[in-house]
Design an enzyme around this catalytic site. Structure first.
Site, PDB file in Angstrom:
ATOM      1  CB  CYS A  20      -0.920   0.014   1.222  1.00  0.00           C
ATOM      2  SG  CYS A  20      -2.157  -1.299   1.271  1.00  0.00           S
ATOM      3  CB  CYS A  85     -19.334  44.649   2.229  1.00  0.00           C
ATOM      4  SG  CYS A  85     -17.530  44.830   2.206  1.00  0.00           S
ATOM      5  CG  ASP A 497      18.529   3.135  30.760  1.00  0.00           C
ATOM      6  OD1 ASP A 497      19.366   4.040  30.760  1.00  0.00           O
ATOM      7  OD2 ASP A 497      17.593   3.054  31.577  1.00  0.00           O
ATOM      8  CG  ASP A 626      13.665   2.433  33.003  1.00  0.00           C
ATOM      9  OD1 ASP A 626      14.707   2.872  32.488  1.00  0.00           O
ATOM     10  OD2 ASP A 626      13.242   2.785  34.111  1.00  0.00           O
TER      11      ASP A 626
END
Length: 694
Positions: A20, A85, A497, A626
């Site tokens: 797609c 106007c 980490d 985390d």
């Protein structure tokens, strides 16, 4: 003089696969007003560059819609003040129509309103109001509306509609299957199945036929084409057999019907689309939560010293803001009054609040603690660090390359090949079929189209992968998509980490130290007591500070999590650790868990850059984190893994989540990936005993 290029991001609906995305990208290439362009499948968006953005947006919307996809737009009516106007009407309309993202604008002078159709995300109500105000009028808008809220409303409406169509299809398909399997020979069976299948095929599945027709007009085809062809042919063939059974009985053949097949295929495809939409909702929710870190309003100090609450969009550079205790900081800036501690863990990952005195820098999205602060805005809007993180996450999520390159290539030619085989089968029967050549050829054509309908692509492989995901969930690993499950088997580097991943993520008492008599006497005259860190003045030096420094040097203020000592290294997998903490602490933690390569004092953008660097070296990278500060790196990684007790944003961005804090689940996930993909290739069920990590 060269015209300035504008970069615009348009949301795209119904774009469910890489095929797609290729069709949409091809459509963008046919628009003369569009220069460079690309499609981000994960973000469901098209990114274009143009020197004529107003024309480009309108042309792109038309091109995308002509190809069977959609760009969501909103049509809203706003009161306009100051018009007197017909000239005023023309001015307001022309000014709005000159804005990129506005497709139509019609002013009603009698009611003093304007109806605007626009693309949310490209332009919002405040921008429209500003341009109307610039010519002396005013557009009355509801302040709470923003582009993100508009898009979320559109997505929720789409999900609701899809869910309703799915449940209605299931309700009608269930008795269809029962009748088709157990009561097919009853004289009334075909007519009842006809009645039950008609709404499923022609009402709930109408989008497949509409999109297939749009594809055909552009001499293209996608999976909607095959769904429409197979179910449409099966339905029409069954109607003919029900109405004129003598055509077959006179030739000695049974007039079989395929009502239940057509309805069930559409129902399962709708189910697949619904599950996919629900799974991808996490991508936008992560962005929403990141943006939610900053407040929607702020206290701004005027020239007279009085404060007033204003929307965050109205804050300008050099404005003086007041941040009360417990409030989030709205923009990046500099403290010019007061002192406090600020929780920056959402950006740095480190749990200890940071002291802020006059002259200190503060960042949007961080939380002020107990003291009040006066700050001068230095960076606002898209220039803040938080906004840069948001954009980086969006870019990373949108730029991920699909895993199955071969499948993508096959998908581009799959539909024409199937149609060709069906026609060839019919022709062969017509030439060599003998007495009933036409009848047998027609049956062959219908059969090929029906069995080639993407049941296997839409159900078989996902079903096997879902079984693997289920097995992972039983063992503490939540896997959000099939792509991550497949990619995990190729991991060659894991980036961890520190805070909250290897360590517990919060300080703890590791030793209590007493004071001698002289220090107790000295402490009685100390006006300020400092725990963990220092404001830089006050307090009294004691002999215990040396011991405190030694503990900090050893990195002993955070406990190592159980299961972190066995780093998932080996078998060609390299392990790295990154942290915003000091080098001494990082070194102590890395040594404790047996990690040789570590980096300290890194910012969120540095973590993401390190992941990108490893990928450029040829590594398939897994990032484990985390916190919010890990979200950029998580989005960049080939496989992103969040700790189950971490931030919601990290879990939204990551495609895998460890329910427990045991990092030994990572090698188990890798083994599960290898086993599952191997069994899928063998066309066997992956539901087997849990594999060992060995």
């Amino acid at each position: 003089m060269t015209a300035e290029k504008s970069t615009l991001v348009l949301p795209v609906e119904n774009m469910d696969s890489e095929h797609c995305a290729l069709i949409v990208d091809k459509a963008l290439g046919t628009v003369p007003s569009v220069g460079a362009h690309h499609v981000e499948l994960n973000n469901r968006s098209a990114v274009i560059e143009s020197t004529t953005p107003v024309e480009a947006v309108r042309d792109v919307v038309k091109a995308i819609r002509d190809n069977g996809y959609d760009v969501p737009t909103l049509r809203r009516t706003f009161p306009v003040t100051g018009m007197t106007c017909a000239s005023c009407v023309s001015s307001v309309e022309s000014m709005l129509l000159a804005q990129p993202g506005v497709l139509n604008a019609a002013v009603n002078l009698a009611t003093n309103t304007v109806q605007v159709e626009y693309v949310p995300g490209v332009i919002d109500e405040r921008r429209m109001r500003a341009v109307v105000q610039s010519i002396g009028y005013d557009l009355l808008i509801s302040e709470e509306h923003e582009a993100t809220a508009d898009l979320e409303a559109i997505q929720r409406a789409r999900m609701t509609s899809l869910k309703q169509r799915l449940w209605a299809s299931i309700a009608l398909s269930t008795p269809l299957v029962v009748i088709g399997m157990f009561m097919m020979h009853e004289p009334w069976a075909n007519f009842v199945m006809w009645a039950l299948s008609t709404p499923v095929v022609l009402v709930f599945g109408r989008s497949f036929f509409i999109n297939a027709w749009k594809q055909a007009k552009h001499r293209s085809a996608n999976m909607d084409t095959l769904v429409a062809l197979s179910t449409g042919v099966a339905y029409v063939f069954s109607v003919f057999n029900t109405t004129y059974p003598s055509f077959w009985t006179s030739r000695g053949l049974m007039p079989h019907v395929y009502f239940e097949a057509a309805a069930v295929v559409i129902t399962f495809i709708l189910l697949g689309k619904f599950l996919e939409e629900r799974a991808k909702a996490g991508t936008s929710s992560a962005i929403k939560k990141l943006m939610g870190l900053r407040p929607s309003t702020v206290l701004r100090e005027g020239s007279n010293g009085q404060t007033s609450e204003v929307p965050i969009a109205d804050v300008n550079v050099d404005d003086i803001l007041v941040v009360r205790p417990g409030e989030s900081i709205a923009v990046d800036g500099e403290v010019i009054g007061g002192e406090s501690y600020v929780d920056e863990s959402m950006l740095s990952g480190e749990p200890v609040p940071v002291a802020k005195l006059v002259g200190a820098q503060v960042l949007a999205g961080t939380i002020n603690q107990k003291g009040s602060l006066r700050m001068k805005a230095r960076k606002v809007g898209a220039a803040t660090l938080l906004a840069q993180i948001v954009r980086t996450v969006q870019d990373a999520q949108g730029s991920k390359a699909p895993v199955q390159k071969l499948v993508d290539k096959i998908a581009a030619v799959f539909v024409p090949i199937v149609i060709g085989i069906a026609l060839l089968s019919a022709v062969v029967w017509w030439i060599f079929g003998g007495e009933h050549a036409f009848t047998q050829g027609l049956l062959a054509l219908v059969t090929v189209l029906v069995i080639a309908c993407p049941c296997a692509l839409g159900l078989a492989t996902p079903t096997a992968i879902m079984a693997g995901m289920g097995k992972g969930a039983q063992n503490g690993i939540l896997i959000k998509d099939a792509e991550s499950l497949e990619r995990a088997r190729n991991i060659t580097a894991i980036v961890l980490d520190k805070t909250g991943t290897i360590t517990e993520g919060k300080p703890e008492v590791v030793e209590a130290m007493g004071l001698d008599d002289a220090e107790v006497a000295n402490a009685l005259f100390v006006d300020r007591v400092t725990v963990g860190t220092s404001l830089g003045r006050g307090g009294g030096a004691t002999s215990q500070e040396g011991r405190a420094r030694r503990h900090r040097h050893r990195g002993s203020h955070q406990a190592i999590r159980r299961g972190s000592h066995c780093a998932p290294e080996g078998a060609g997998i390299k392990v790295f650790m990154q942290t915003g903490d000091s080098r001494r602490t990082a070194e102590a933690v890395a040594k404790a868990v047996g990690i040789e390569d570590f980096r300290s004092e890194v910012l969120p953008k540095d973590k993401a850059a390190f992941v990108t660097g490893l990928q450029q070296q040829g590594h398939v990278v897994a990032m484990v984190g985390d916190g919010i500060n890990d979200s950029e790196a998580l989005a960049k990684a080939d496989v992103s893994i969040a700790m189950g007790q971490g931030s919601d944003i990290a879990m939204d961005v990551a495609r895998m989540t460890l329910i427990s804090t045991d990092l030994n689940a990572i090698p188990r996930a890798i083994t599960l990936s290898r086993k599952t993909v191997s069994l899928i290739r063998q066309n066997r069920s992956p539901v087997r005993p849990w594999p060992s990590a060995a």
